[in-house]
Design a protein around this motif. Structure first.
Motif, PDB file in Angstrom:
ATOM      1  N   UNK A 390     -26.531  20.963  17.831  1.00  0.00           N
ATOM      2  CA  UNK A 390     -27.966  20.717  17.778  1.00  0.00           C
ATOM      3  C   UNK A 390     -28.520  20.785  16.370  1.00  0.00           C
ATOM      4  N   UNK A 391     -27.658  20.669  15.357  1.00  0.00           N
ATOM      5  CA  UNK A 391     -28.098  20.702  13.966  1.00  0.00           C
ATOM      6  C   UNK A 391     -28.047  19.301  13.379  1.00  0.00           C
ATOM      7  N   UNK A 392     -28.801  19.106  12.304  1.00  0.00           N
ATOM      8  CA  UNK A 392     -28.837  17.814  11.647  1.00  0.00           C
ATOM      9  C   UNK A 392     -27.724  17.697  10.623  1.00  0.00           C
ATOM     10  N   UNK A 393     -27.067  16.569  10.638  1.00  0.00           N
ATOM     11  CA  UNK A 393     -25.982  16.296   9.699  1.00  0.00           C
ATOM     12  C   UNK A 393     -26.382  15.113   8.825  1.00  0.00           C
ATOM     13  N   UNK A 394     -26.422  15.318   7.508  1.00  0.00           N
ATOM     14  CA  UNK A 394     -26.864  14.308   6.547  1.00  0.00           C
ATOM     15  C   UNK A 394     -25.882  13.138   6.494  1.00  0.00           C
ATOM     16  N   UNK A 395     -26.420  11.910   6.589  1.00  0.00           N
ATOM     17  CA  UNK A 395     -25.577  10.716   6.607  1.00  0.00           C
ATOM     18  C   UNK A 395     -25.972   9.705   5.530  1.00  0.00           C
ATOM     19  N   UNK A 396     -26.599  10.179   4.481  1.00  0.00           N
ATOM     20  CA  UNK A 396     -26.958   9.280   3.394  1.00  0.00           C
ATOM     21  C   UNK A 396     -28.375   8.748   3.521  1.00  0.00           C
ATOM     22  N   UNK A 397     -28.636   7.674   2.782  1.00  0.00           N
ATOM     23  CA  UNK A 397     -29.982   7.095   2.731  1.00  0.00           C
ATOM     24  C   UNK A 397     -30.113   5.922   3.692  1.00  0.00           C
ATOM     25  N   UNK A 398     -31.229   5.873   4.369  1.00  0.00           N
ATOM     26  CA  UNK A 398     -31.586   4.672   5.103  1.00  0.00           C
ATOM     27  C   UNK A 398     -32.171   3.651   4.146  1.00  0.00           C
ATOM     28  N   UNK A 399     -33.020   4.115   3.227  1.00  0.00           N
ATOM     29  CA  UNK A 399     -33.587   3.274   2.175  1.00  0.00           C
ATOM     30  C   UNK A 399     -33.558   4.072   0.877  1.00  0.00           C
TER      31      UNK A 399
END
Length: 744
Positions: A390-399
């Motif tokens: 239930x944690x957020x995992x960073x996946x880079x930039x959308x923009x």
């Protein structure tokens, strides 16, 4: 159509048939507040050469609900103004959506609707949307169809402007203390101190703190405003004002409904984001849908009387804004959470020189210069997915992008005067509107730094999605002409061109880059075809005084060119400025005094606004939207408030009717009409704690606990079940609020 509005009908009938009390306006026998005596609207004087409504301090205190924060809650009593906020504070909305329509039009691009002391200091997205407490405002001017050249300012003016006139530092030392409490743990504390005259200098300072829980779901809102005002007048020829504003806004957003849910409000009216973190691939969690912004603004007004007939005015302004907006998004069936980082500023100045040649001719020449840094469009959006914990995992930039400034500049000239019973004003801007260049980047994986500036050095410049500056050169004319039928009655006609620009093309291209590249289409090739959206607006109306009541019937039409629409071309869908639209309607406003104890404000309006052509929707289909009412644009609205004063008490019931609307341009998603009823009770109490004035106020909002859709988040060409489909937000339930106001 039958409107079940007995209060409004009673007001209108009584106003039209009441025995005239006096040709002159009379003041309601209201002992509530010194500043609140008189009418809801300040009458336009004959010869003023303005088509506007000015809402007084009485309107601000009585009609603004308990928050006293958002001027939209006051001007919504004007005809053709559609503002239905999601909660009672009137200040919780998505960072990218301004929930107001005027004459069925919505605001475009990163431009704000309101001015402060005539300066275009508001913008969107970002913070500072309500950075001035209404306790610090002396009046609000609403400009709809007609805008003079020195008010036609900002990144966009399509729907008009709302000008907040700051309550200057007072000549006498004093203080204003206010405490409000109410439903959903609502609390607002406001304090203002005035120094009084200290030689040539006057100073005031104020602070306010507002907080409340959301009316549905988990989450809250916290807002802080601080303001410092200085007035300096060393002689009769020179005067100056300086205002410094600080705003902090942190709040959780409300979830939106689908159309199916919006049609079943008995079940879904209180639906909101989940209150516990998901442990599966879901982004439905309230703390991933929020925003926080920190805003500082400075506004100044310098006036120099160079001679009896000559005046020089300089109005510089500056705003800086920093914050972030978290929101849930699903792309390619993958639930994501986006973090939109924003750090931008705007600044500019308006300079003018006035010379009077006599009553017949007054000349004004001036120059306006304005710069603002995006967003929009967005330049820093990070994406996250939810892991099994239930944690957020960073996946880079959308923009990821770097931009220059948007720049607007315009010399302007205006001639105005009075020729016996004829009053005129004619003006012209020559505007150069420069859209910022955009350097877009690829290679934005989870290995890319989360620091925007560092990430720019790690990523690769994307020539497909990068563009240079784009300039529009446009004449912006304005004309006002009125004729006095008598000493109290006037007819008028006016014309002005307004403008705006949506910045949706870049984020659309960036999000669907692969589809454009396959077709060999660069963003620059689409960018070169952009055009500035313009609206040519004509009003014809009258102001008639019968007894102590002012009547203002009018009709209007708007011809809109280069309106943005989502089109299909060369194998892809994208927004382009290719549409034409037509808007027209009729308005009736009335306000005044019926008896010495009874005052009212009322309005009726009819609006039509639609595209005059269809568009290619795919390789084989065209849209079927020509002639259909645009989304979130009710055809009929009726509003009214009636104040009755009995000794030290004033009772003000108010009602607002909004007809059915559509959530899509094909007019297949219909939203039901609704009526909201509020009640304000004010009591001037005996003086307390040494105060000059003591006022208790009790406000009940949505008395009938009506379940309704407040805001439809939709593009003007939104179609059901496609990439432009709409979402729906429910309105505020019943609320009760009490306040104590002390003035010293």
């Amino acid at each position: 159509m039958k409107l079940k509005l007995p209060l409004l009908s009673l007001v209108a009938i009584t106003a039209l048939h009441a025995t005239p009390l006096s040709v002159e306006k009379i003041v309601v026998n209201s002992n509530i507040e010194e500043e609140e005596n008189g009418l809801y609207l300040s009458d336009e004087k004959q010869g003023s050469k303005q088509n506007k409504q000015t809402f007084t301090q009485k309107s601000l205190s009585t009609l603004s609900t308990q928050a006293n924060m958002n001027p939209y809650t006051v001007i919504q009593f004007s005809p053709s103004v559609n503002f239905t906020p999601v909660d009672q504070t009137g200040s919780n909305e998505p960072a990218y959506h301004d929930p107001i329509r005027i004459r069925a039009k919505s605001q475009t691009g990163p431009g704000g609707v309101y001015l402060i002391n005539g300066t275009p200091i508001s913008s969107n997205p970002g913070g500072g949307k309500q950075m001035v407490d209404l306790e610090n405002i002396s009046s609000v001017d609403l400009h709809k169809g007609y805008l003079s050249v020195n008010k036609n300012l900002g990144f966009s003016s399509l729907i008009g402007k709302i000008d907040l006139n700051i309550l200057k530092a007072k000549n006498k030392a004093g203080a204003h203390l206010s405490q409000s409490l109410g439903s959903n743990n609502f609390s607002k504390t406001f304090v203002r101190f005035d120094s009084g005259a200290m030689g040539d200098l006057r100073v005031f300072g104020s602070v306010s703190a507002l907080k409340n829980d959301k009316t549905k779901g988990e989450g809250d809102q916290q807002r802080f405003n601080g303001m410092l005002g200085l007035s300096y007048k060393p002689n009769e020829r020179f005067s100056s004002e300086l205002y410094v504003i600080r705003n902090i806004d942190e709040h959780h957003n409300y979830a939106s409904l689908s159309y199916a849910e919006a049609k079943d409000l008995d079940t879904y009216f209180s639906k909101d984001f989940a209150t516990t973190k998901p442990t599966t691939a879901s982004n439905n969690y309230y703390d991933w849908n929020k925003q926080e912004f920190y805003t500082t603004a400075v506004v100044a007004d310098l006036t120099y009387k160079a001679g009896k007939d000559d005046t020089i005015v300089l109005k510089p302004y500056y705003k800086t804004d920093k914050g972030q907006y978290w929101f849930s998004k699903t792309k390619n069936s993958t639930p994501m959470v986006m973090n939109w980082q924003m750090e931008h500023d705007l600044y500019g100045a308006i300079a003018s020189y006035d010379h009077s040649f006599g009553d017949a001719v007054n000349a004004k020449v001036g120059y306006w210069y304005h710069k603002q840094l995006p967003p929009g469009p967005p330049t820093d959006q990070k994406k996250y997915v939810v892991d099994g914990n239930g944690d957020l995992s960073y996946k880079g930039y959308g923009i990821l992008a770097d931009t220059s400034y948007h720049t607007l500049q315009a010399p302007f000239v205006e001639l105005s005067g009075d020729l016996d019973k004829i009053h005129y004003s004619v003006g012209l801007q020559y505007q150069t509107f420069t859209l910022a260049s955009i350097d877009s980047y690829t290679g934005t994986t989870s290995a890319t730094s989360m620091d925007h500036d560092v990430a720019l050095t790690q990523a690769t410049l994307d020539s497909w999605a990068s563009v240079g500056e784009k300039k529009f050169n446009t004449f912006i004319p304005a004309l006002y002409l009125s004729y006095d039928l008598s000493s109290t009655d006037t007819i008028y006609v006016d014309y002005s061109r307004t403008y705006g620009f949506d910045v949706n093309l870049f984020p659309t291209y960036a999000s669907n880059r692969a589809a454009f590249v396959v077709q060999g289409i660069t963003l620059q090739s689409l960018w070169d075809d952009l055009e500035l959206e313009t609206s040519d607006n004509i009003d014809l109306g009258a102001r008639v005084q019968t007894g102590a009541v002012t009547l203002n019937p009018s009709v209007f039409v708007s011809f809109v060119n280069n309106k943005q629409a989502n089109i299909y071309a060369n194998g892809v869908n994208y927004p382009a400025n290719v549409g034409k639209a037509l808007g027209y309607g009729a308005e009736f406003a009335a306000n005044g005094v019926i008896t010495e104890s009874l005052e009212f404000i009322a309005s009726l309006s009819y609006n039509r606004y639609y595209f005059t052509e269809d568009f290619q929707a795919s390789a084989t289909e065209t849209t079927d939207i020509k002639g259909n009412q645009l989304p979130d644009a009710p055809e009929f609205m009726a509003k009214g408030a009636l104040s009755y004063t009995l000794k030290d008490w004033t009772f003000t019931p108010s009602v607002r009717y909004t007809s059915s609307r559509y959530g899509d341009a094909a007019n297949t998603e219909k939203i039901d009409a609704f009526t909201l009823v509020d009640l304000d009770v004010a009591y001037k109490a005996p003086k307390m704690f040494g105060s000059k004035n003591t006022l208790f106020r009790l406000t009940a909002t949505n008395l009938t606990n009506q379940k309704y859709i407040s805001t439809i988040i939709a593009a003007d060409n939104a179609l059901a079940a496609d990439s432009t489909s709409s979402t729906y937000q429910t309105g505020a339930p019943f609320g009760m609020y009490a306040s104590l106001n002390l003035k010293y």
